[in-house]
Design a protein around this motif. Sequence first.
Motif: not given
Length: 819
Positions: A618-626, A648-650
């Motif tokens: 998900s975008e959220a997990i991706e953001a967290k990983a980033a 993407g979540r910013m």
Amino acid sequence: MSINVEPLRKILELECEKGYIDSAVIGGLDKFLRRWAGQVIESITNPQLLSHFHRLRLVDSDYASLTEQQRKQWLNEVLAFLSAAEHMEAEKGEVELPKESIVPSPPVAGRRSLGVGGQSIDSSITTLRGVSTSLAAKFNRLGVKTIRDLLYFFPHRHLDYSQRKYISQLAEGEEQTIIANVWQAQVTMLGGRRGTEAIVGDETGNVRVVWFNNPYLAKKLPTNTRIVLSGRVGLFGGRHVFESPEWELVEDRELIHTGRLVPLYPLTQGLRPRQVRKLMKQVVDQWAWQAEDFLPSELRQRCNLVELPQAISQAHYPEDEAAKDGARLRLAFDELFILQLGVLGRKHDWQESQPGNPFSAKTPVLDVFTKSLPFELTAAQHRVLEELLADLEKPRPMSRLLQGEVGSGKTVVATAALLVAAANGYQGAFMAPTEILAEQHFANVCQLLSRVGHQVAAEDNLRSYSGILSHPLTVALLIGDINQARKQEIQHLITGGDIDIVIGTHALIQKEVEFHRLSLAVVDEQHRFGVAQRSALRQKGFNPHVLVMTATPIPRTLALTLYGDLDLSVIDELPPGRQVIKTKWLKPAQRDSAYRFLRRQAAEGRQAFIICPLVEESEAIEAKAAVAEYQRLSRDVFPELRLGLIHGRMPAVEKDEVMHRFRSGELDVLVSTPVVEVGIDVPNATVMLVESADRFGLSQLHQFRGRVGRGQEQSYCMLLAENPSEISRERLDLIEKIQDGFQLAEEDLRLRGPGEFFGTRQSGLPDLRMAKLSDVALLELARSEAIRLFETDPNLEMPEHHLLAKELAQVWQKGGEWS
Ligand code: ADP
Ligand code: MG
């Protein structure tokens, strides 16, 4: 077929009367039939009949060894064949088998045949005898509901078991077929589990056969059973062994599993190969003839295509490779042809049904604009601009796809077109897939306009320039992230006609946005938008001109398929002075050296991108990983450099802020999730480092690479691949070597197939089972035939197009989204 079938019919009827005791002819029916068949086979020219004929195995009939029941059934089938043959003769070769007297499949011991009464080809498969509700449910899961669906449930490939060998000729490692006697079959332990072992023999010798995990088979193979085996031969203790071959009893009149090209069907849990093959054989034999050929026969002959029933049956149970290829060609043509008819129909609806808004392209503004640019347009940009202007002057709306490499200068061309719209008193809209891109387009367009006119107003998301048009030219940015009050204000201005050019994201196609006089819609990075969004934007205006742009070089075949309703323009030339970006793929062990390289570049004042590993959940997990990766890099790897993060979540303001700092050189390294792959333009950036590069497609990697090399300095692209598969290695090798996006796209398509070409979110790619998009010639043929048909009978009203119209409606109705 000019043969007299009457004497044969008499004999067969006599045999029936006498009670199937093989007494109708002296010497036995087999001998008679074989002789008869051998004589007439030459004279059968109709491919359908010939195929029936082969299926009945008259040339090598084995009537003598059938049971009474089997004899009865088989004779009935031969008699039915004779009437069909006569019928065709009477119709002078017109291929139309009477619905009820189609030739049923040959007898198989103990098999129940399928019923025809009351059924049609569109009946549910549950009406087929032998298909239980649970079997039907399994098929339903594969999208197979009707008998027609089942006919179109094609094998994904065939095994070639057609080469019969004697046991003495068997060779290790090859797929081979033998016919043999079972001497002995028994349950035995094989690899710790119960299986079946048999010894079989023919006149040249004996061979051992093992079936792992299948102890039940032993019972089905009593001594002296005649059996056909197809499969691979191994060597154990110096002796040949058949390992889990496909098997079939010789008394099964026609081979299904062995001794021929054997179909392999896509199976889901619970569907057994033998079961499916057997069912398919029955259904194909009994129903393929009822598939009405919807191609006009004149077209079919011109294109050298086989008839539909023949194509269907040969696609399942081909007589040989050539027949299989012929079948695939015909079925693939159908798919592409129907597809092209559909997209051309859509284009026709858009362009011919309602008038558009013709512009006058002879506006002095255009000249002023091109003269104001800090560079000369390339020849390709000039050409494409001319193509656009020619479209805009026409009374029917433009429908055009503009392809051009990253950095080829599409935005300038689009801006020129938007300016022409404004000069004609219309509104233009420019839609981008992400907020960052929309913001960047806004900044670029404003910068270009500021060279032509004077900025007279600069509010939040809004700029006005005087000295360009007779009124101040106003440009606005509309994205989801701005505050509600301001958004409403801008929407209000759009509705009132006070904004000439609006740039934005999906926010543009929301229902709150009503345009005053929208007549040109530009859609950037088309492959990220579905057909639905494209038409939503279209709905916003009175049949506006539509220009879609993409930097993803779409191979021509795919463009014709996906965007067959669009005309194609290509900017196939980069502005002068663009450099070759040095590209290298690296193993994880080389990560440190990549970091060292990046550090040296930063020391020389250059900037770098680091693309974080792909996270698909998900975008959220991706953001967290980033965020985690950003922290690791800042703390452990580049403590001395200034790093920024974007994902993407910013919130848009934050993204904007980071982008701004990167662009102005306040940051050395921009750590980013893969979302920001497109369009960002920072000339001082010279290093692109991509993590988990093996998980991206070639086109996507090429997009990343296009972020650098935009300035004067030599630029570099480093691709880190964790654990690349063979195909990933091949891809990575290609991108090292090839700089040209179109060439890469072709390779990508070849390696991954069209389904994955656009990643998971493919925009309305239709279901192509037989057609391959690499099949350019066939696609071009289908398209030219579709255009030809469209010219003579656009609404398919002529009687010979009646079936075609029906088929078209059926297919396009199924393909919901793309219709
Ligand atoms: P695209 O959208 O096709 O990726 P852009 O329109 O963003 O490309 O252009 C990329 C860069 O090249 C921009 O900085 C633009 O100003 C510049 N550019 C465009 N056309 C030319 C040209 N003919 N000569 C030199 N530079 C150009
Ligand atoms: Mg662009």
